[in-house]
Structures are given as C-alpha cells and as structure tokens.
Design an enzyme around this catalytic site. Structure first.
Site, PDB file in Angstrom:
ATOM      1  CE  LYS A   1      -3.512  -2.436   2.986  1.00  4.49           C
ATOM      2  NZ  LYS A   1      -4.136  -2.290   4.211  1.00  4.49           N
ATOM      3  CG  HIS A   2       0.063   4.740  -2.581  1.00  2.00           C
ATOM      4  ND1 HIS A   2       1.193   4.660  -3.187  1.00  2.00           N
ATOM      5  CD2 HIS A   2      -1.030   4.543  -3.150  1.00  2.00           C
ATOM      6  CE1 HIS A   2       0.605   4.401  -4.514  1.00  2.00           C
ATOM      7  NE2 HIS A   2      -0.572   4.379  -4.410  1.00  2.00           N
ATOM      8  CD  GLU A   3       5.374   4.822   4.617  1.00  3.64           C
ATOM      9  OE1 GLU A   3       4.513   4.802   5.798  1.00  3.64           O
ATOM     10  OE2 GLU A   3       6.386   4.010   4.793  1.00  3.64           O
TER      11      GLU A   3
ATOM     12  CB  ALA B   1       2.026   1.116  -3.328  1.00  2.00           C
ATOM     13  CG  ASP B   2       4.682   4.927  -1.939  1.00  2.00           C
ATOM     14  OD1 ASP B   2       3.574   5.502  -2.166  1.00  2.00           O
ATOM     15  OD2 ASP B   2       5.051   4.839  -0.671  1.00  2.00           O
TER      16      ASP B   2
END
Length: 629
Positions: A264-266, A274-275
């Site tokens: 998932k994004h930070e 994800a980033d």
C-alpha cells in the site's frame, strides 16, 4: 503456450494459497486440540490485528491505556481502553481487552486515570491474530514500584507465508520456461517438436515468445511510436519491458496487494513498493517522447502535425481519467458536485503535454554528433533552454511550497496534519499543496481518502495527484526524456548509453542523499509520494536509471531476456491500465471470499487478477491488437 502457462500459474496460486496452513492459523482445518480455539480466534479477529488482554491488580482509581505506532512520526498517543481497578474484596483484578495493530511496532503507555502519572511504557511488535496479556501489578508497596509484564497466550500466525509460496510458484514456472528454451536448442528435441507441430506455426510461436514484433508490426501497431534506428526502424524493447514491469506492479497494488501494508502507499514520508511504480511510468513516458518525436520528424511529419497529435493524446488521457477512471464513483452517482478533477491519467496527460511540447519546440531532426566545444555533453548543452524552463518550474515549486502563506499553518509545512506533529496542525495536511488544491479545485473535487488518514488520522481531503505535485511529475518525465536523448545520441554505443545511465543514476542518488540527509523524517525535504517532493523525484529517477540500465543490458544488448511477460502489457499500457480500473469489481478479477480477513485469499485474488491482465495483453500481442491514442 505462454497463455496456458500463465493460466497454470493462476490455478497453482489458487490451490496453494487456499491450502490449509496458509490461509488458516495454527493448522486450522487440520485435526488438533487447538484447531477450534484458533478457528474462533480467527473469526473474532481482524486482519493485521491482535488481541491484548489487560489485567490490573492495582487499587483505584484505574488505568488508561494508550498507544502510538512507531511509523507515526511525532504523533500523539491514542487512547485505547480504560482498565478498572482491582476488586480487593473479591481479590479479582480489573480487566479490559482491546485490538491492537500488528503492521508496525507499537509503543504502549499506561498511566493513572487520575493525575496522568505514567506507570510504564512498553514497545512491542505484535503478531497478526496473536493473543497477548498485559499484567499490571505492584512489586513493592513501600516504593510503589509497578511492573507491567507482557506475555503471549496464543502465538500469532505467519502472515507472510503466502508471499513465499507465491514466489516459489512463479519461480517454478520461470524454471520450466528456461528449461524449455534450453531444450529447444538441442537438435533432436527441436526436430521432434517440429515433427509434432506445424513448422510454420511453431516458428511463429517461438518468435513471439522469445522476441518482439517484426519491423512492420512495430511500425503499424505501436501504441506510442518510439523507435530509433541506424537504417531501419527497430523497437527498443527494454522500454516496453520497463513500462510493463511498472504497470504489472501498479495493477497488483491497485487491486490490493494481498492487503499487506508494504504493498500500500506509505502513509506520509517514506517509500513502499506501491510508491515506486507511478513515477517509473512517468519516467518511461518521458523516454518514449524523445524517441517518438524524433522518429516522426525524421519520417517527414511537420511540427504542426505532431503538435496536433500531442494535444489530442493529452486531451484523451485527461478525459479518460475524469470520466472513466474516477474513484469518486464509489461515493455516489458521478456528477459535477463530486467529480474528482485530478487523477493518474489526468496527470499523465498534462505531463505528457508539457514535456512533449517542450521537446517538440527544441528537438533537432538530425540527431547526429553535435559540433560543439564539448561533444561529451551533446545530449545536454544544445537543449539549455529546456533546462532553464525546468529549473524555473522547480523554483516555482520550491517558492510555493516553502513561502506561500497557508491559513492557520506554519509556512513551509510538509506534514500530514491530523495527529502528526503532536496534533498542532490537524487541518494542514500537505501544507501549500493541499491548500492550493482546496482553493482552486474545492474539497469535493479532490481525493477523499488520502493515505495519511490511516496512521495520522487526518480528516482533510488531500489529492496525491494535485496541482503543485504536477510540477515535479513534469521534472520526472523530463529526466526520462534525458534517458531517451541518451539512447538517440549514442544509439550505436551501448557502453556509452549504460555509462551515462549509471552517471545520471548516481547523480540523482547523491542529490537525494543531500536533500533527505539519508533519513526518512529528518531531511531538508523528505521523500514523499503524496507531495511528489523533489527528493521523491530524484530518488525515483535514480532507481529508474539503474533499473533501465539493467533491463537494457539484458534485453537489448545481450538479448539474454526477451522481456516477457512484461513486454506484453508494456505494449498495451493504456488499455491494461484503463481496463483494470473499469473491471476491478467484476468476475474473474474479483469474487466473494470465504474469509475476507485472510491475507492468503486476498493475495490469491490479486495475483490472479493481475495475471489475467498479463494473459489478456499477451493474447492482444499475438493478435497484433494495440490500443493507441
């Protein structure tokens, strides 16, 4: 053949990941004395959580339990539970139970409910679906020494085993493919295969599996013309492979990434898997611009004709992002009242427009050796107006970010708001970037559930694809454009190309180290995907140059790797991206799970959906169907 193998991967993933022991803790589904208790514990718990039982043997007035995630920088402690005092007459301790997060280490704080006297502080990383006890008691009545003992009642499950099994499945398929390719080099084996199969069909299959479309296919079916040549137009397959790799990871994380936190994004500063992918996609878009525009101009297209194509492609990308791929659909029926204006495709379209127009304005049809004082910088010095333009843009970003006054917020604020910075600026999420979006777009036209709300509990809408961050996405694409110029100016010199990729990657890495002080939180400008900070751009471009170097060496120089399977989605990137968003909630990309609190089931579903899009792109590749704008 490839489609069948990929389908086998999906089937194997489904079987392995759903097997007992992977999706079920403590051998659930197998006979054993603890199976029933584990089953009940699994049903009562939630993914990425553990049960904590607190036993208070202290007398009145009772205790307050609070917690803070170690991933939450300068955050306030969050109240979890009140633990009543012990009952002296019944000699029974006061008890309370609470679910705690297991994704990151936690710091637990126990203090008296009266006077806020801190009794103990414990740092611990709880395990998923674990059962823990925290016993608070007095060691010495005279000194009022309190002990807090944390014990494990039932051990947690290993929620990372499904990732290991999925990795082994894919490595097994890769080993089979490599073994098959090696066997095909043995004359008796190859002759036997030719006898069993139609020779012409076999030849086409081998060429498709191990290579790329022929010259005619590359010219006629290219979704974004991007070729360079010494006499004939030859596709640079490493770009499609890199683009496809980024796209496959993007599809996987957009589908959920197995619900693992690192897919998932930070939440704010820092990086997760994800980033990585979106800036890489922007970088490759910039590289493709250099190759495509030079090719079209050399083949006789006028600059006005190319400009019309640039405007049309940008318009279609922005339109697709606003109308077709819009996350605010999930809130209610789409209307102007809640239409999200920024977005991934919107940013790609606008970034493409600026960088392509900038390149068109200063590009030279003849990409031969530059007759200047410094031939080693022939890919930079002739384009000094472009660099001035980019530096001016970056200066604008820096001035707006650090000098623009934002109401009720400190100037130059880069934080997440919410409970971050000890709760001083709860409504300052994103600082100037968030303020500009709210001022120009309106809160209802922004992304409503930013990643900062997960850990930092921010309540303000914030759009990671907002207006101010678009400046740095243009910088990212321009650095990709530089990679394209390198391949053009040194097209017959792979060592020069690779050395320059390495130099650029090293320079970007040094700039990132200076800006961040090699720290997640303490640098001048932290790495932040939500803000698209300049340190984020330099870090991602460093990775992109190095990764492109490796792929270019393997695919285009040594030809040890055909680029499959990433080559296929890379050649149909717009179709795959738009399709995976539009059909995300439809079977076979999504189905009802038996246990929605299982990482294994989510991982199986997300990997299957991603694999299906690779299969679709492969079929389209074989049928020579490419969606171009």
């Amino acid at each position: 053949m490839a489609a069948g193998l990929v389908a086998a991967v999906a089937a194997a993933l489904g079987v392995l990941l759903m097997a007992p022991g992977l999706s079920q803790p403590d051998g659930r589904g197998a006979p054993g004395p603890r199976g029933g208790a584990a089953e009940e514990r699994r049903r009562s718990g939630r993914m990425d959580q553990a049960l904590l039982l607190i036993s208070n043997e202290l007398p009145a007035p009772g205790l307050n339990l609070a917690a803070r995630s170690d991933s939450c920088h300068q955050c306030l402690y969050q109240f979890l539970a009140f633990v009543p005092p012990s009952n002296d007459s019944l000699r029974k301790p006061g008890t309370a139970s609470v679910m705690v997060d297991t994704q990151h280490p936690l710091t637990l704080l126990l203090n008296s409910s009266v006077g806020d006297r801190d009794l103990c502080k414990i740092q611990y990383h709880f395990g998923e679906f674990g059962n823990y006890s925290l016993v608070v008691k007095t060691l010495s009545t005279s000194t009022q020494t309190v002990s807090c003992d944390l014990t494990i009642n039932e051990g947690p499950i290993n929620s990372y085993l499904p990732i290991l099994f999925a990795f082994l499945v894919y490595m097994g398929i890769l080993a089979i493919l490599i073994a098959g390719r090696l066997l095909m080099k043995i004359d008796p084996v190859r002759n036997w295969v030719y006898k069993k199969l139609n020779p012409r069909a076999t030849d086409r299959m081998i060429n498709s599996e191990l290579g790329s479309p022929n010259t005619a296919d590359s010219i006629n079916c290219d979704p974004a013309p991007q070729s360079w040549s010494t006499g004939s137009r030859q596709r640079l397959r490493s770009l499609d492979t890199f683009r496809g790799l980024s796209l496959v990871i993007m599809v996987f994380v957009n589908y959920g990434g197995g619900k693992y936190w690192f897919f998932k994004h930070e939440s704010w500063n820092g990086l997760t898997v994800a980033d990585l992918v979106f800036p890489w996609f922007v970088f490759i878009m910039g590289t493709s611009i250099a190759l495509a525009l030079g090719s079209m101009l050399r083949w006789g297209s006028s600059k006005w004709k190319v400009l019309r194509k640039i405007l049309w492609r940008s318009f279609v990308l922005i339109l697709l992002g606003i109308i077709v791929v819009n996350p605010n659909y999930c809130l209610q029926h789409l209307s102007w009242d809640n239409l999200r204006i920024p977005g991934v495709l919107q940013r790609l379209g606008f970034t493409y427009l600026v960088v392509a127009a900038l390149e068109l304005l200063f590009t030279r049809v003849d990409s031969g050796t530059w007759e200047g004082q410094c031939p080693a910088l022939q890919d930079i010095l002739p384009y000094w107006p472009q660099w001035i333009f980019i530096l001016v843009l970056e200066t604008i970003w820096l001035c707006l970010t650090f000098l623009l006054p934002v109401p009720d917020c400190p100037r130059g604020y880069l934080g997440p708001g919410g409970i971050g910075d000890f709760g001083k600026y709860p409504n300052c999420t994103g600082g100037a970037a968030g303020y500009i979006d709210r001022l120009l777009l309106g809160e209802k036209h922004m992304y409503q559930h930013p990643s900062s709300g997960v850990i930092y509990q921010s309540t303000m809408p914030y759009d990671p694809e907002g207006i101010l961050g678009t400046i740095n996405s243009i910088v990212m694409a321009f650095l990709g454009l530089q990679a394209g110029k390198i391949t053009l100016f040194y097209k017959d010199q792979p060592k020069q190309i690779m050395s320059r990729f390495m130099i650029w990657g090293t320079v970007m890495g040094i700039i990132s180290a200076i800006l961040t002080k090699c720290s997640k939180e303490e640098g001048f400008i932290p790495i932040n995907k939500n803000l698209w900070s300049i340190s984020y751009v330099t870090t991602m471009s460093c990775f992109a140059f190095i990764l492109l170097l490796l792929i270019y060496y393997l695919v285009d120089v040594k030809k040890w790797w055909s680029g499959a399977p990433f080559l296929y989605p890379g050649m149909n990137s717009i179709l795959v991206y738009t399709g995976h968003q539009v059909f995300a909630n439809y079977f076979p990309f999504k189905w009802k799970m038996q246990d929605s609190q299982s990482h294994a089931e989510h991982l199986a579903q997300n990997l299957t959906a991603t694999t299906l899009w690779v299969i679709i792109s492969y079929i389209l590749y074989r049928k020579r169907i490419f969606w171009k704008i």
